[in-house]
Every structure is written in C-alpha cells, then in structure tokens.
Scaffold this motif. Structure first.
Motif, short mmCIF file in Angstrom:
data_model
loop_
_atom_site.label_atom_id
_atom_site.label_comp_id
_atom_site.label_asym_id
_atom_site.label_seq_id
_atom_site.Cartn_x
_atom_site.Cartn_y
_atom_site.Cartn_z
N VAL A 1 -6.32 4.74 2.70
CA VAL A 1 -5.69 3.43 2.91
C VAL A 1 -4.24 3.61 3.36
O VAL A 1 -3.78 2.94 4.29
N TRP B 1 2.38 2.26 -3.39
CA TRP B 1 1.49 2.72 -4.46
C TRP B 1 1.93 4.09 -4.95
O TRP B 1 2.17 5.00 -4.18
N VAL C 1 0.84 -1.21 0.00
CA VAL C 1 0.00 0.00 0.00
C VAL C 1 0.87 1.26 0.00
O VAL C 1 0.59 2.22 -0.72
N THR D 1 -10.45 6.11 -0.86
CA THR D 1 -9.31 6.71 -1.55
C THR D 1 -8.01 6.01 -1.17
O THR D 1 -7.90 5.41 -0.11
N ALA D 2 -7.02 6.15 -2.03
CA ALA D 2 -5.70 5.60 -1.74
C ALA D 2 -5.10 6.29 -0.52
O ALA D 2 -4.44 5.65 0.30
N TYR E 1 -10.77 0.28 -2.18
CA TYR E 1 -10.03 1.06 -1.18
C TYR E 1 -10.69 0.93 0.19
O TYR E 1 -10.00 0.76 1.20
#
Length: 125
Positions: free
Chosen positions: A103, A36, A33, A99-100, A46
């Motif tokens: 996370v 990314w 993660v 959303t990224a 997500y």
C-alpha cells in the motif's frame, strides 16, 4: 425503467482524459498511508486500499501521458515524464499483496505521478 443501454467505446481514453482528477481525497489517503508506523489491518483491507490507490495512479498516469505527449520532443519534461510513466507501469503491473508495504509503495507512486503532473502543468497556459 428502460430496456436499452448505450455502450461507450473510447479505446483512446479521451473521455477519461477530460475528467478532472479528484485529487484531495487521494492526497489525504496517501498522507495517512505514508504516516503508518505499525498498522494492524487484515490483508483484505490492505488489498482494498492498494486497489483504490492503483486505480487512481492509473488515472493520474493517463493525465501525465496526455500532457507529456503534447510537449515538443526537445522539452526535457517529456523525457522525465516517460521515466516516471515507465516506473508507474512497472509498479502497477506487480501483483497486489495484502501488506502495508504494498500500500505504501502505491502511495509513493501517486506522489511521484502528482509531482510530475504538477511539473508538466506549471508552465502551461
């Protein structure tokens, strides 16, 4: 099949505190993660990853809390653990977003909790 069941009543979380953390898969997930760059997942994906990380963060925080509570008041590691636990509580109370960034924030929280857990356990017998 039995028609009976047993309800587990563990308000102090003592049973959970005795269970070992399944650390390796979560550390691998955290590594992925945080690596990314421009992930292209749908918001529900997500959210699911964030839920997994949040659940594990709560388990790690419970272990940190138990170890910190066992320390003498004069041990500075307990005070540092309380700071990390307050931050964890604040982050985990924030609503999940698909959303990224959400996370990755949960992943960083797990890193911080494991760092504190390791510090608390490194000098214990």
């Amino acid at each position: 099949m039995s028609d009976t069941y047993v309800v587990l009543h563990d308000p102090d979380g003592l049973i959970e505190a005795e269970l070992p953390l399944d650390r390796a898969p979560y550390e691998a997930l955290v590594t992925v993660v945080l690596a990314w760059k421009e992930p292209d997942l749908v918001p529900r994906d997500y959210e699911q990853i964030a839920l997994q990380l949040a659940g594990h963060a709560r388990a790690v925080a419970a272990n940190v809390q138990c170890l910190a509570a066992a320390l003498p008041k004069s041990d500075g590691r307990g005070a540092l653990a309380e700071v990390v636990l307050r931050e964890a509580d604040s982050r985990l109370s924030a609503p999940l977003k698909g959303t990224a960034r959400c996370v990755q924030n949960r992943a960083r929280l797990i890193q911080a909790l494991y760092e504190r857990l390791d510090r608390l356990t490194e000098t214990l017998p």
